[in-house]
Design a protein around this motif. Structure first.
Motif, PDB file in Angstrom:
ATOM      1  N   ARG A  20       0.830  -1.211   0.000  1.00 30.09           N
ATOM      2  CA  ARG A  20       0.000   0.000   0.000  1.00 30.09           C
ATOM      3  C   ARG A  20       0.862   1.259   0.000  1.00 30.09           C
ATOM      4  O   ARG A  20       1.918   1.291   0.589  1.00 30.09           O
ATOM      5  CB  ARG A  20      -0.935   0.008   1.214  1.00 30.09           C
ATOM      6  N   GLN A  21       0.380   2.288  -0.683  1.00 27.39           N
ATOM      7  CA  GLN A  21       1.028   3.601  -0.739  1.00 27.39           C
ATOM      8  C   GLN A  21       2.467   3.502  -1.236  1.00 27.39           C
ATOM      9  O   GLN A  21       3.339   4.239  -0.794  1.00 27.39           O
ATOM     10  CB  GLN A  21       0.988   4.283   0.641  1.00 27.39           C
ATOM     11  N   ARG A  22       2.710   2.595  -2.177  1.00 30.78           N
ATOM     12  CA  ARG A  22       4.065   2.394  -2.674  1.00 30.78           C
ATOM     13  C   ARG A  22       4.420   3.412  -3.754  1.00 30.78           C
ATOM     14  O   ARG A  22       3.563   3.862  -4.533  1.00 30.78           O
ATOM     15  CB  ARG A  22       4.220   0.983  -3.242  1.00 30.78           C
ATOM     16  N   LEU A  23       5.681   3.743  -3.806  1.00 29.46           N
ATOM     17  CA  LEU A  23       6.232   4.555  -4.885  1.00 29.46           C
ATOM     18  C   LEU A  23       6.746   3.594  -5.950  1.00 29.46           C
ATOM     19  O   LEU A  23       7.648   2.798  -5.675  1.00 29.46           O
ATOM     20  CB  LEU A  23       7.374   5.429  -4.357  1.00 29.46           C
ATOM     21  N   ASP A  24       6.163   3.646  -7.135  1.00 26.29           N
ATOM     22  CA  ASP A  24       6.536   2.668  -8.165  1.00 26.29           C
ATOM     23  C   ASP A  24       7.082   3.306  -9.431  1.00 26.29           C
ATOM     24  O   ASP A  24       7.327   2.623 -10.423  1.00 26.29           O
ATOM     25  CB  ASP A  24       5.338   1.772  -8.510  1.00 26.29           C
ATOM     26  N   ARG A  25       7.282   4.625  -9.420  1.00 28.37           N
ATOM     27  CA  ARG A  25       7.876   5.299 -10.576  1.00 28.37           C
ATOM     28  C   ARG A  25       8.473   6.630 -10.117  1.00 28.37           C
ATOM     29  O   ARG A  25       8.062   7.160  -9.079  1.00 28.37           O
ATOM     30  CB  ARG A  25       6.828   5.534 -11.666  1.00 28.37           C
ATOM     31  N   PRO A  26       9.419   7.181 -10.844  1.00 30.41           N
ATOM     32  CA  PRO A  26       9.978   8.488 -10.459  1.00 30.41           C
ATOM     33  C   PRO A  26       8.939   9.601 -10.652  1.00 30.41           C
ATOM     34  O   PRO A  26       8.083   9.530 -11.539  1.00 30.41           O
ATOM     35  CB  PRO A  26      11.155   8.664 -11.414  1.00 30.41           C
ATOM     36  N   TYR A  27       9.033  10.610  -9.814  1.00 28.43           N
ATOM     37  CA  TYR A  27       8.148  11.771  -9.909  1.00 28.43           C
ATOM     38  C   TYR A  27       8.982  13.046  -9.862  1.00 28.43           C
ATOM     39  O   TYR A  27      10.025  13.105  -9.204  1.00 28.43           O
ATOM     40  CB  TYR A  27       7.142  11.787  -8.754  1.00 28.43           C
ATOM     41  N   LEU A  28       8.481  14.076 -10.557  1.00 26.41           N
ATOM     42  CA  LEU A  28       9.133  15.383 -10.577  1.00 26.41           C
ATOM     43  C   LEU A  28       8.077  16.460 -10.373  1.00 26.41           C
ATOM     44  O   LEU A  28       6.999  16.400 -10.971  1.00 26.41           O
ATOM     45  CB  LEU A  28       9.849  15.576 -11.926  1.00 26.41           C
ATOM     46  N   ARG A  29       8.382  17.419  -9.523  1.00 26.27           N
ATOM     47  CA  ARG A  29       7.418  18.493  -9.254  1.00 26.27           C
ATOM     48  C   ARG A  29       7.482  19.506 -10.396  1.00 26.27           C
ATOM     49  O   ARG A  29       8.551  20.022 -10.727  1.00 26.27           O
ATOM     50  CB  ARG A  29       7.725  19.167  -7.912  1.00 26.27           C
ATOM     51  N   ASN A  30       6.320  19.751 -11.000  1.00 27.05           N
ATOM     52  CA  ASN A  30       6.283  20.657 -12.151  1.00 27.05           C
ATOM     53  C   ASN A  30       6.158  22.115 -11.715  1.00 27.05           C
ATOM     54  O   ASN A  30       6.166  22.434 -10.521  1.00 27.05           O
ATOM     55  CB  ASN A  30       5.144  20.264 -13.113  1.00 27.05           C
ATOM     56  N   GLY A  31       6.022  23.007 -12.697  1.00 24.23           N
ATOM     57  CA  GLY A  31       5.954  24.436 -12.405  1.00 24.23           C
ATOM     58  C   GLY A  31       4.754  24.836 -11.583  1.00 24.23           C
ATOM     59  O   GLY A  31       4.759  25.899 -10.927  1.00 24.23           O
ATOM     60  N   GLU A  32       3.721  24.002 -11.590  1.00 30.76           N
ATOM     61  CA  GLU A  32       2.522  24.300 -10.806  1.00 30.76           C
ATOM     62  C   GLU A  32       2.610  23.750  -9.380  1.00 30.76           C
ATOM     63  O   GLU A  32       1.667  23.879  -8.604  1.00 30.76           O
ATOM     64  CB  GLU A  32       1.294  23.717 -11.511  1.00 30.76           C
ATOM     65  N   GLY A  33       3.712  23.123  -9.078  1.00 31.75           N
ATOM     66  CA  GLY A  33       3.883  22.592  -7.732  1.00 31.75           C
ATOM     67  C   GLY A  33       3.311  21.203  -7.542  1.00 31.75           C
ATOM     68  O   GLY A  33       3.218  20.729  -6.400  1.00 31.75           O
ATOM     69  N   ARG A  34       2.953  20.542  -8.638  1.00 31.06           N
ATOM     70  CA  ARG A  34       2.395  19.194  -8.535  1.00 31.06           C
ATOM     71  C   ARG A  34       3.432  18.159  -8.964  1.00 31.06           C
ATOM     72  O   ARG A  34       4.235  18.405  -9.854  1.00 31.06           O
ATOM     73  CB  ARG A  34       1.151  19.060  -9.415  1.00 31.06           C
ATOM     74  N   LEU A  35       3.355  16.991  -8.342  1.00 28.20           N
ATOM     75  CA  LEU A  35       4.238  15.892  -8.718  1.00 28.20           C
ATOM     76  C   LEU A  35       3.650  15.169  -9.916  1.00 28.20           C
ATOM     77  O   LEU A  35       2.473  14.799  -9.918  1.00 28.20           O
ATOM     78  CB  LEU A  35       4.403  14.920  -7.547  1.00 28.20           C
ATOM     79  N   GLU A  36       4.470  14.948 -10.938  1.00 33.61           N
ATOM     80  CA  GLU A  36       4.006  14.196 -12.092  1.00 33.61           C
ATOM     81  C   GLU A  36       5.016  13.102 -12.424  1.00 33.61           C
ATOM     82  O   GLU A  36       6.221  13.254 -12.201  1.00 33.61           O
ATOM     83  CB  GLU A  36       3.800  15.111 -13.302  1.00 33.61           C
ATOM     84  N   ALA A  37       4.521  11.977 -12.913  1.00 32.69           N
ATOM     85  CA  ALA A  37       5.371  10.839 -13.222  1.00 32.69           C
ATOM     86  C   ALA A  37       6.282  11.162 -14.392  1.00 32.69           C
ATOM     87  O   ALA A  37       5.865  11.758 -15.394  1.00 32.69           O
ATOM     88  CB  ALA A  37       4.512   9.619 -13.541  1.00 32.69           C
ATOM     89  N   VAL A  38       7.560  10.766 -14.254  1.00 38.48           N
ATOM     90  CA  VAL A  38       8.537  10.985 -15.317  1.00 38.48           C
ATOM     91  C   VAL A  38       9.379   9.718 -15.455  1.00 38.48           C
ATOM     92  O   VAL A  38       9.233   8.766 -14.686  1.00 38.48           O
ATOM     93  CB  VAL A  38       9.461  12.186 -14.992  1.00 38.48           C
TER      94      VAL A  38
END
Length: 692
Positions: free
Chosen positions: A268-286
């Motif tokens: 549960r609640q696992r991190l399964d891919r890299p994320y990067l915070r975009n210009g809007e301050g949100r994390l998006e998968a990369v």
């Protein structure tokens, strides 16, 4: 040493053994249900009957002490008939539900019915049925199966130290019950292991898998710093259950409930891919390449003294070494593995180890506990302390929170004032320590993770020296860690280098702008407000396996592997190096932690000098040769550690407020959440009345 004859073979055994134990030493298997070699003798089941010369009838071998000249026969017609009769009686009321029983395939009753039982039943009457009992969120009961062997009752009373389960009524109306309440113990899951008939089974694991479907991997627990030896059973990528593995010097054959049941949090609640915070301050998968590129561009141009790294409580030695070498390559000395800010002194290894060893507790005759709650911080250490108490002659004292430790102690005070008084030789407990032949103290993180922790450490050292706790052949000075990765971090020097900042300095630097980048390696227990908000504070890289506090603050997330998903090295609180083994694979694009750091080092131009785990472990041994001594305890040199200074007057408080939720894995566990609700956060901590 008495000599006796077993099945025509003469054998000499130690005084005090039972006939059953003597038969085992002679290589003769004796069936049993109620007997357990770590519990008191009950003599309930009569399955262990053997013939003894000149005895009028078969004897219960589990309860008969050996004597000189005994002649024992274990395989006569009389013995076989007696065993068949006992088995027939035990199965009179047993439901024929092996196909749906969770103990099927690993059940003592099944095995012994096959080997020693009768091939038919002569019983015609109606079977007796018993209502199910509520014993909490961890134990599922089918009490019609129960044969009243009382193993669970004896375990709760003797090992766990909670008299909350017992036998009521008599004859065919006898039942095991907790009077419909949850068993209030951190060791309750072990009752499932000792039950020989499937009357008590694991509620979280119920109907989940069969034992022959599972891949079994020997590994190490990281839920606390004890390093309990465990077996991880997995099916595919999913960890289905965790069971204890025998290790006499650490956990014997028990484990805590958190070790056993927090494994559902791995899904549960696992991190399964890299994320990067975009210009809007949100994390998006990369992609990995995009995440590494963003880190490389952000770190470019930042001087080493403005970069920092913090290692978390569950980190393995390999990943901490890789991160340390990467940070040093960037010119940074701002490193710390002490998430709680504990004022541990790495100058002498004896100053941060449990020097007596866990098994060595059994040799102590007095123990002083300072700022610790071993029942929550290290349940297996507390079980060993209770075992020593039951052996008799143990005098215990506590400075800190008044709590129920399952054994009696003298309450000496709440904080540093009481410690200072004792260190000066004042008070009744000082006389006990002076007279003790093998005194020991246990110093907890509740005493060290505070502003005056260095002074408390120095005072504890002086106290140990004053009362002769450290001498040839005995070291009674013990630090009880709460984090599985802490001792390895200290052994590797994952600490501030020359001119470097510790945890407090890193957070201060993050606030005033002198720290511009922070690498969090599984660090979720620090105060994230000290790192500011994303876009305003430092650039935060989080490498870990769960979406916990560190991931919420991160600007870049690199998904790592949890402890069952990698081959890794851990060092427990007594300084014992142990190897955890890969039991399943990390989800999605997550990777083993050291491989992530090795790949990142290429991108930022600081290539790490190893390409596989073998080369990394060789580097580990070069940094500290202690890592070559697997499953051994190396005696540590004593020295002058700690820092003299004034101690405050605030009482010592244990860092653990909820035993069931102390790390990202257990906080993600549904089972641990149910335990928290069933037991109540204050139920154990508020219990008193144990001071002698």
């Amino acid at each position: 040493m008495p000599k006796l004859t077993i099945d025509g073979r003469e054998i000499e055994v130690a005084d005090g053994l039972t006939v059953l134990q003597a038969c085992e030493l002679a290589g003769v298997e004796i069936p049993r249900f109620c007997y357990h070699d770590r519990l008191s003798v009950a003599g309930n089941c009569r399955m262990c009957l053997v013939e003894m010369e000149r005895a009028p009838k078969p004897i219960a071998s589990c309860a008969m002490p050996v004597g000189e000249g005994m002649v024992i026969k274990t395989n006569t017609d009389t013995v076989r008939k007696a065993r068949q009769g006992v088995m027939e009686f035990l199965l009179i009321n047993h439901p024929l539900d092996c196909p749906i029983c969770d103990q099927g395939g690993e059940c003592d009753l099944q095995d012994q019915a096959m080997a020693y039982g009768f091939d038919r039943s002569r019983y015609q009457e109606n079977k007796r049925a018993v209502t199910e009992k509520y014993m909490g969120p961890l134990i599922k009961t089918i009490m019609t199966r129960c044969i009243q062997c009382t193993r669970c009752v004896r375990f709760a009373t003797e090992v766990a130290g909670v008299e909350e389960i017992g036998l009521v009524n008599r004859g065919e109306h006898a039942e095991i019950t907790t009077l419909e309440k949850a068993v209030n113990s951190e060791l309750s899951g072990n009752m499932v292991d000792v039950c020989p008939v499937g009357a008590l089974t694991s509620r979280p694991y119920a109907f989940a898998a069969r034992p022959w479907e599972l891949r079994k991997t020997d590994s190490i627990d990281v839920m606390d710093a004890v390093g309990s030896n465990v077996r991880i059973d997995s099916r595919g990528r999913e960890v289905m259950r965790v069971l204890p593995r025998l290790h006499e010097e650490i956990n014997e054959e028990w484990i805590s409930d958190k070790t056993r049941h927090a494994c559902d949090g791995l899904a549960r609640q696992r991190l399964d891919r890299p994320y990067l915070r975009n210009g809007e301050g949100r994390l998006e998968a990369v992609s990995w390449a995009e995440a590494f590129k963003a880190i490389g561009e952000r770190l470019k141009g930042i001087s080493g003294d403005k970069i920092a790294a913090i290692a978390g409580d569950l980190c393995d030695a390999e990943s901490m070494l890789a991160l340390k070498q990467l940070m040093n390559g960037l010119g940074s000395q701002n490193l710390d593995c002490r998430q709680d800010g504990a004022k541990l002194d790495p100058s002498f290894r004896a100053g941060y180890l449990f020097n007596t060893s866990i098994a060595g507790i059994e040799q102590a005759d007095s123990v002083l506990m300072i700022g610790t709650n071993p029942r929550w911080e290290a349940a297996m250490v507390n079980a060993r302390l209770r075992k020593r108490f039951l052996m008799g002659g143990l005098k215990a004292g506590l400075i800190g929170q008044r709590i129920d430790l399952t054994f009696p102690y003298d309450y000496l005070g709440a904080g540093p004032d009481s410690l200072a008084e004792l260190a000066e030789g004042r008070g009744g407990f000082a006389e006990i320590l002076e007279k003790a032949e093998r005194p020991m103290l246990i110093l907890g993180m509740g005493a060290l993770a505070r502003a005056d922790g260095a002074a408390v450490l120095a005072t504890a050292r002086k106290l140990a020296e004053r009362f002769g706790m450290v001498r040839d052949g005995w070291n009674g000075f013990n630090v009880l860690h709460t984090a599985a990765g802490r001792v390895a971090g200290l052994d590797l020097g994952f600490l501030p280098g020359p001119g470097g900042r510790d945890l407090e300095g890193i957070l201060q630097g993050a606030s005033d702008g002198s720290i511009e980048a922070v690498y969090l390696l599984g660090a979720d227990e620090i105060d994230m407000s000290g790192l500011g908000r994303s876009g305003e504070g430092p650039f935060v890289i989080y490498q870990g396996h769960h979406g916990d506090a560190g991931a919420h603050r991160a600007d870049v997330i690199l998904p790592g592997a949890a402890y069952p998903e990698k081959n890794a090295t851990y060092v427990n609180t007594e300084g014992r190096v142990q190897l955890a083994r890969l039991a399943s694979f990390p989800p999605g694009e997550a990777r083993e932690d050291w491989t992530i750091l090795r790949a990142l080092s290429e991108v930022i131009g600081q290539r790490l000098p190893y390409d596989n785990l073998g080369e990394l472990r060789q580097t580990l041994i070069e940094v500290n040769p202690l890592f070559s001594a697997i499953d051994q305890i190396e005696p540590a040199a004593w020295g002058d550690f700690g820092q003299d200074g004034a101690m405050g007057s605030d009482p010592f408080v244990s860092p653990i407020g909820n035993f069931y939720m102390t790390d990202p894995i257990s906080r993600a566990s549904v089972t641990m959440a149910e335990c928290t609700e069933a037991i109540g956060l204050g139920a154990k901590g508020e219990a008193t009345g144990t001071d002698g």
